[in-house]
Design an enzyme around this catalytic site. Structure first.
Site, mmCIF file in Angstrom:
data_model
loop_
_atom_site.group_PDB
_atom_site.id
_atom_site.type_symbol
_atom_site.label_atom_id
_atom_site.label_comp_id
_atom_site.label_asym_id
_atom_site.label_seq_id
_atom_site.Cartn_x
_atom_site.Cartn_y
_atom_site.Cartn_z
ATOM 1 N N THR A 46 0.823 -1.207 0.000
ATOM 2 C CA THR A 46 0.000 0.000 0.000
ATOM 3 C C THR A 46 0.858 1.258 0.000
ATOM 4 O O THR A 46 0.425 2.317 -0.464
ATOM 5 C CB THR A 46 -0.940 -0.005 1.225
ATOM 6 O OG1 THR A 46 -1.631 -1.257 1.255
ATOM 7 C CG2 THR A 46 -1.956 1.118 1.172
ATOM 8 N N TYR A 136 4.561 -12.859 4.743
ATOM 9 C CA TYR A 136 3.470 -12.126 4.078
ATOM 10 C C TYR A 136 3.126 -12.863 2.804
ATOM 11 O O TYR A 136 3.908 -12.900 1.856
ATOM 12 C CB TYR A 136 3.917 -10.684 3.804
ATOM 13 C CG TYR A 136 2.948 -9.820 3.020
ATOM 14 C CD1 TYR A 136 1.611 -10.156 2.866
ATOM 15 C CD2 TYR A 136 3.392 -8.630 2.436
ATOM 16 C CE1 TYR A 136 0.741 -9.356 2.145
ATOM 17 C CE2 TYR A 136 2.532 -7.808 1.722
ATOM 18 C CZ TYR A 136 1.215 -8.175 1.580
ATOM 19 O OH TYR A 136 0.348 -7.371 0.858
ATOM 20 N N LYS A 165 0.988 -12.686 7.659
ATOM 21 C CA LYS A 165 -0.103 -11.894 7.105
ATOM 22 C C LYS A 165 -0.669 -12.698 5.945
ATOM 23 O O LYS A 165 -0.004 -12.903 4.931
ATOM 24 C CB LYS A 165 0.408 -10.530 6.631
ATOM 25 C CG LYS A 165 -0.657 -9.686 5.935
ATOM 26 C CD LYS A 165 -0.058 -8.396 5.385
ATOM 27 C CE LYS A 165 -1.080 -7.638 4.548
ATOM 28 N NZ LYS A 165 -0.495 -6.412 3.928
ATOM 29 N N THR A 206 -3.863 -6.486 9.085
ATOM 30 C CA THR A 206 -3.093 -5.422 8.443
ATOM 31 C C THR A 206 -4.000 -4.860 7.363
ATOM 32 O O THR A 206 -4.280 -5.519 6.363
ATOM 33 C CB THR A 206 -1.770 -5.924 7.856
ATOM 34 O OG1 THR A 206 -0.971 -6.456 8.922
ATOM 35 C CG2 THR A 206 -1.003 -4.787 7.199
#
Length: 297
Positions: A46, A136, A165, A206
């Site tokens: 992001t 992740y 994540k 998250t």
């Protein structure tokens, strides 16, 4: 090892005249702190990390650490690459900046085997043995899936790897991981399914949407972790239209546009090849945002 859990925000990176807008970045982090977010996540997907220079990467982490110092909000920084040696440098850089923990995206483009993923993550984690480390997994971006077997192998064998994540969009994957290793810290990486992941034993989220709505996202997690699943579900349901429109185009194009529409950033700038959402998407974002109270800086 002081791990990071709870509500975390995948921070956008504001630009002004092509450069990192340091003051705006600090202000956005202060807003997250003031609205109860447990940790901020600089230089992730992001945050347009793929288009930041190493100096910009470092500066983002430094600002996050500086602003969060003395507060209850931690820094969970991105430190990933499709090159293991580069990811090791990123992890060491994050450690030098004083972050509380790191997460590392699966190596994209190269399509490694599960053994390659294991060796990649082991090498990075071993390079910063005192730093809490999260995997992740986001196959939609990386074109490689960290299998449950590989996650468990890493969790069992590498001391500082404490969680993952999960952005596969698969609830079954979360169920499998936690059924096999209940002590593994699984974070929701998909805003729309934060509640079901937390209700199944997830340890945090998250979030992209929490850039805009840190108050509701932090409350959702707080309620879920306290066992108030009805309250958490109500917030998750309320946020569904917003969570959905934030992915009407590739992240972070919609969330950054939403932040601009809300007046939370002064300029709407991206790094190529990312561009502003289409006019049609902008209208959709504006319409959905009218249904929410967005707190200012």
């Amino acid at each position: 090892m002081n791990i990071v859990t709870g509500s975390t925000t995948a921070l956008i990176t504001p630009f002004k005249n092509g450069k990192l807008d340091e003051q705006a970045y600090a202000d956005l982090i202060k807003r997250q702190i003031n609205n109860g977010i447990n940790a901020v996540c600089p230089v992730g997907t992001t945050g347009e990390s793929a288009t930041l220079s190493s100096d910009e990467d470092r500066r983002c982490m430094e600002i996050a650490v500086e602003v969060c110092k003395g507060t209850n909000t931690k820094v969970l920084a991105g430190a990933g690459s499709n090159s293991t040696s580069e990811a090791i440098l990123a992890a060491k850089n994050a450690q030098e900046c004083g972050v509380d923990a790191i997460f590392s995206v699966a190596p994209y483009y190269v399509k490694p085997s599960q053994e390659g993923l294991y060796q990649h993550y082991k090498a990075i984690a071993d390079s910063v043995p005192e730093l809490p480390f999260m995997l992740y997994n986001v196959p939609g971006r990386t074109v490689v899936d960290i299998s449950a077997d590989t996650v468990i192998r890493l969790f069992d064998e590498v001391t500082n790897i404490y969680g993952i994540k999960e952005a596969t969009g698969s609830l079954e994957r979360t169920v499998e991981l936690l059924s096999r290793r209940p002590e593994l810290k699984v974070f929701s990486g998909d805003d729309a399914i934060d509640y079901p992941i937390l209700a199944n034993g997830g340890a945090g989220i998250t979030s992209v949407t929490s850039n805009l709505m840190p108050d509701l996202k932090s409350e959702l997690v707080k309620l879920a972790l306290a066992g108030d699943f009805a309250g958490a579900k109500a917030i998750n349901d309320k946020l569904y239209p917003l969570n959905s429109v934030m992915f009407c185009e590739a992240n972070p194009m919609p969330i950054k546009a939403a932040m601009y529409i809300a007046g939370l950033i002064e300029t709407l700038e991206y790094r190529l090849p990312l561009t502003a959402p289409s006019l049609e998407s902008m209208k959709k974002i504006e319409e959905v945002m009218k249904n929410y109270e967005i707190k200012g800086l």
